[in-house]
Design a protein around this motif. Structure first.
Motif, PDB file in Angstrom:
ATOM      1  N   LEU A   1      11.064  21.774 -16.438  1.00  0.00           N
ATOM      2  CA  LEU A   1      10.786  20.434 -15.926  1.00  0.00           C
ATOM      3  C   LEU A   1      10.158  20.611 -14.545  1.00  0.00           C
ATOM      4  O   LEU A   1      10.805  21.119 -13.629  1.00  0.00           O
ATOM      5  N   LYS A   2       8.911  20.220 -14.408  1.00  0.00           N
ATOM      6  CA  LYS A   2       8.148  20.475 -13.184  1.00  0.00           C
ATOM      7  C   LYS A   2       8.208  19.287 -12.231  1.00  0.00           C
ATOM      8  O   LYS A   2       8.535  18.170 -12.655  1.00  0.00           O
ATOM      9  N   PRO A   3       7.882  19.516 -10.959  1.00  0.00           N
ATOM     10  CA  PRO A   3       7.837  18.411  -9.999  1.00  0.00           C
ATOM     11  C   PRO A   3       6.977  17.257 -10.514  1.00  0.00           C
ATOM     12  O   PRO A   3       5.857  17.467 -10.983  1.00  0.00           O
ATOM     13  N   GLY A   4       7.536  16.054 -10.433  1.00  0.00           N
ATOM     14  CA  GLY A   4       6.836  14.876 -10.914  1.00  0.00           C
ATOM     15  C   GLY A   4       7.127  14.533 -12.357  1.00  0.00           C
ATOM     16  O   GLY A   4       6.797  13.427 -12.816  1.00  0.00           O
ATOM     17  N   ASP A   5       7.741  15.465 -13.119  1.00  0.00           N
ATOM     18  CA  ASP A   5       8.089  15.188 -14.520  1.00  0.00           C
ATOM     19  C   ASP A   5       9.250  14.202 -14.592  1.00  0.00           C
ATOM     20  O   ASP A   5      10.144  14.205 -13.736  1.00  0.00           O
ATOM     21  N   MET A   6       9.245  13.407 -15.644  1.00  0.00           N
ATOM     22  CA  MET A   6      10.378  12.541 -15.931  1.00  0.00           C
ATOM     23  C   MET A   6      11.458  13.344 -16.638  1.00  0.00           C
ATOM     24  O   MET A   6      11.175  14.109 -17.562  1.00  0.00           O
TER      25      MET A   6
ATOM     26  N   GLY B   1      14.067   1.166 -12.640  1.00  0.00           N
ATOM     27  CA  GLY B   1      13.093   0.814 -13.662  1.00  0.00           C
ATOM     28  C   GLY B   1      12.208   1.961 -14.107  1.00  0.00           C
ATOM     29  O   GLY B   1      11.384   1.787 -15.005  1.00  0.00           O
ATOM     30  N   LYS B   2      12.362   3.134 -13.497  1.00  0.00           N
ATOM     31  CA  LYS B   2      11.499   4.272 -13.824  1.00  0.00           C
ATOM     32  C   LYS B   2      12.255   5.472 -14.381  1.00  0.00           C
ATOM     33  O   LYS B   2      11.650   6.375 -14.944  1.00  0.00           O
ATOM     34  N   GLY B   3      13.561   5.503 -14.209  1.00  0.00           N
ATOM     35  CA  GLY B   3      14.322   6.666 -14.644  1.00  0.00           C
ATOM     36  C   GLY B   3      14.384   7.731 -13.567  1.00  0.00           C
ATOM     37  O   GLY B   3      14.133   7.459 -12.387  1.00  0.00           O
ATOM     38  N   SER B   4      14.713   8.949 -13.964  1.00  0.00           N
ATOM     39  CA  SER B   4      14.870  10.059 -13.026  1.00  0.00           C
ATOM     40  C   SER B   4      13.643  10.960 -13.055  1.00  0.00           C
ATOM     41  O   SER B   4      13.153  11.324 -14.123  1.00  0.00           O
ATOM     42  N   ILE B   5      13.166  11.318 -11.864  1.00  0.00           N
ATOM     43  CA  ILE B   5      11.956  12.106 -11.700  1.00  0.00           C
ATOM     44  C   ILE B   5      12.299  13.371 -10.917  1.00  0.00           C
ATOM     45  O   ILE B   5      13.035  13.320  -9.933  1.00  0.00           O
ATOM     46  N   VAL B   6      11.756  14.496 -11.346  1.00  0.00           N
ATOM     47  CA  VAL B   6      11.962  15.750 -10.626  1.00  0.00           C
ATOM     48  C   VAL B   6      11.235  15.666  -9.283  1.00  0.00           C
ATOM     49  O   VAL B   6      10.049  15.330  -9.223  1.00  0.00           O
ATOM     50  N   LYS B   7      11.962  15.958  -8.214  1.00  0.00           N
ATOM     51  CA  LYS B   7      11.366  15.885  -6.885  1.00  0.00           C
ATOM     52  C   LYS B   7      10.281  16.942  -6.725  1.00  0.00           C
ATOM     53  O   LYS B   7      10.396  18.049  -7.251  1.00  0.00           O
ATOM     54  N   ASP B   8       9.251  16.566  -5.976  1.00  0.00           N
ATOM     55  CA  ASP B   8       8.166  17.515  -5.774  1.00  0.00           C
ATOM     56  C   ASP B   8       8.285  18.266  -4.463  1.00  0.00           C
ATOM     57  O   ASP B   8       7.559  19.216  -4.232  1.00  0.00           O
ATOM     58  N   ARG B   9       9.209  17.850  -3.583  1.00  0.00           N
ATOM     59  CA  ARG B   9       9.383  18.553  -2.315  1.00  0.00           C
ATOM     60  C   ARG B   9      10.838  18.471  -1.889  1.00  0.00           C
ATOM     61  O   ARG B   9      11.557  17.564  -2.302  1.00  0.00           O
ATOM     62  N   PRO B  10      11.281  19.400  -1.035  1.00  0.00           N
ATOM     63  CA  PRO B  10      12.660  19.318  -0.545  1.00  0.00           C
ATOM     64  C   PRO B  10      12.832  18.096   0.346  1.00  0.00           C
ATOM     65  O   PRO B  10      11.854  17.552   0.864  1.00  0.00           O
ATOM     66  N   PRO B  11      14.075  17.642   0.528  1.00  0.00           N
ATOM     67  CA  PRO B  11      14.301  16.492   1.397  1.00  0.00           C
ATOM     68  C   PRO B  11      13.948  16.799   2.846  1.00  0.00           C
ATOM     69  O   PRO B  11      13.881  17.956   3.264  1.00  0.00           O
ATOM     70  N   VAL B  12      13.705  15.744   3.612  1.00  0.00           N
ATOM     71  CA  VAL B  12      13.431  15.900   5.037  1.00  0.00           C
ATOM     72  C   VAL B  12      14.709  16.373   5.722  1.00  0.00           C
ATOM     73  O   VAL B  12      15.785  15.820   5.507  1.00  0.00           O
ATOM     74  N   ARG B  13      14.585  17.412   6.538  1.00  0.00           N
ATOM     75  CA  ARG B  13      15.741  17.919   7.271  1.00  0.00           C
ATOM     76  C   ARG B  13      15.805  17.191   8.613  1.00  0.00           C
ATOM     77  O   ARG B  13      14.942  17.343   9.470  1.00  0.00           O
ATOM     78  N   HIS B  14      16.833  16.387   8.753  1.00  0.00           N
ATOM     79  CA  HIS B  14      17.023  15.523   9.911  1.00  0.00           C
ATOM     80  C   HIS B  14      17.836  16.292  10.945  1.00  0.00           C
ATOM     81  O   HIS B  14      19.054  16.361  10.876  1.00  0.00           O
ATOM     82  N   ARG B  15      17.148  16.957  11.878  1.00  0.00           N
ATOM     83  CA  ARG B  15      17.821  17.811  12.855  1.00  0.00           C
ATOM     84  C   ARG B  15      18.255  16.949  14.040  1.00  0.00           C
ATOM     85  O   ARG B  15      17.560  16.830  15.043  1.00  0.00           O
ATOM     86  N   SER B  16      19.434  16.357  13.906  1.00  0.00           N
ATOM     87  CA  SER B  16      19.869  15.384  14.898  1.00  0.00           C
ATOM     88  C   SER B  16      20.041  15.982  16.287  1.00  0.00           C
ATOM     89  O   SER B  16      19.956  15.271  17.277  1.00  0.00           O
ATOM     90  N   SER B  17      20.299  17.289  16.368  1.00  0.00           N
ATOM     91  CA  SER B  17      20.480  17.902  17.682  1.00  0.00           C
ATOM     92  C   SER B  17      19.157  18.160  18.394  1.00  0.00           C
ATOM     93  O   SER B  17      19.124  18.312  19.613  1.00  0.00           O
ATOM     94  N   ASP B  18      18.049  18.228  17.642  1.00  0.00           N
ATOM     95  CA  ASP B  18      16.781  18.641  18.229  1.00  0.00           C
ATOM     96  C   ASP B  18      15.672  17.585  18.130  1.00  0.00           C
ATOM     97  O   ASP B  18      14.661  17.709  18.803  1.00  0.00           O
ATOM     98  N   ARG B  19      15.868  16.576  17.294  1.00  0.00           N
ATOM     99  CA  ARG B  19      14.729  15.749  16.898  1.00  0.00           C
ATOM    100  C   ARG B  19      14.164  14.903  18.036  1.00  0.00           C
ATOM    101  O   ARG B  19      13.027  14.440  17.951  1.00  0.00           O
ATOM    102  N   PHE B  20      14.933  14.685  19.115  1.00  0.00           N
ATOM    103  CA  PHE B  20      14.422  13.866  20.219  1.00  0.00           C
ATOM    104  C   PHE B  20      14.168  14.690  21.471  1.00  0.00           C
ATOM    105  O   PHE B  20      14.229  14.180  22.587  1.00  0.00           O
TER     106      PHE B  20
END
Length: 259
Positions: A30-35, A71-90
């Motif tokens: 199941l590739k990125p973007g596949d249902m 309404g679309k079902g489950s889709i394989v993610k095409d990229r990893p989630p955004v890493r929210h670096r709370s200690s460094d982001r500002f």
């Protein structure tokens, strides 16, 4: 079709099914973007009940490898989630480099980010924001409401509330694009030097309206984050009320071990 056994020595059947689907994703079947196959297709494939498949899909979603859109079902993610670096982001160096936090983090994850401005203008301060800003509820503030997209999918809403007496002489804060480094850079340009950012997080199910705005399934998990931007003078010059699709972010903290 015979009656299927929905458990066994290797664990509940729904766990076995979930593991198989996860392995198909990791192996590239199941590739990125596949249902992901629909519930009815999985019922036929595995010979189990719809309830077992729904339990299996809860486990698959928990892996972080798929996203479910209403309404679309489950889709394989095409990229990893955004890493929210709370200690460094500002960090000030990022602002001085012209990078707003969300755009910088999205770029680091390889995602294409977009920000849509929904509203900029005067508003009566909501009770929670007013308390954090140290003003009476209903006091006029500047509100900036945005919707953030990641690879074309809405993943976050953010509403900033800033004291009117702070922003009234900073015209860039009334513009859709406040310039490189975002609103924090403009505030510092005008003498409001930041000392710290304080964030409060709560994980909870999305309301019906929130799920609709973020294109989530009803009751999908979200992270409600409220941030206070405090200056060296001890003044809170912004309260940002943010709602994030939980499966789109990883939160990372660096906590000093010394005093």
């Amino acid at each position: 079709m015979g009656t299927a056994v929905e458990g066994g020595r290797s664990g509940p059947r729904y766990v076995q099914i979930a593991d198989e689907i996860v392995q198909q994703i990791r192996a590239g079947v199941l590739k990125p973007g596949d249902m992901v196959p629909s519930e009815s297709e999985l019922v036929d494939r595995y010979g189990v009940s719809g309830g077992t498949i729904r339990k299996a899909m809860v486990e698959v979603r928990a892996s972080g490898l798929v996203e479910t859109r209403h309404g679309k079902g489950s889709i394989v993610k095409d990229r990893p989630p955004v890493r929210h670096r709370s200690s460094d982001r500002f960090r000030r160096s990022l602002r001085q480099g012209g990078k707003a936090a969300y755009l910088a983090e999205s770029a680091q994850s390889g995602a294409t980010a977009k920000v849509s401005v929904l509203y900029i203008g005067p508003m009566e301060a909501p009770a929670d924001a007013a308390q954090r800003l140290g003003v009476p509820a209903g006091t006029q503030v500047l509100a900036r409401r945005r919707l953030y997209f990641r690879n074309g999918t809405p993943v976050e809403t953010a509403s900033s509330y800033l004291p009117w007496d702070v922003v009234k002489d900073i015209p860039e804060l009334f513009a859709e694009n406040p310039g490189g480094g975002g609103i924090y850079a403009r505030l510092e340009d005008h003498g409001h030097e930041f000392a710290e950012f304080v964030e409060t997080l709560q994980a909870r199910p999305a309301s019906k309206a929130e799920a609709s705005e973020l294109a989530l399934s009803p009751g999908a998990p979200v992270v409600h984050l409220v941030r206070e931007a405090r200056t060296t003078a001890g003044v809170v010059v912004e309260v940002c009320d943010t709602l994030m699709a939980a499966d789109q972010f990883v939160f990372e903290y660096r906590i000093p071990a010394d005093d």
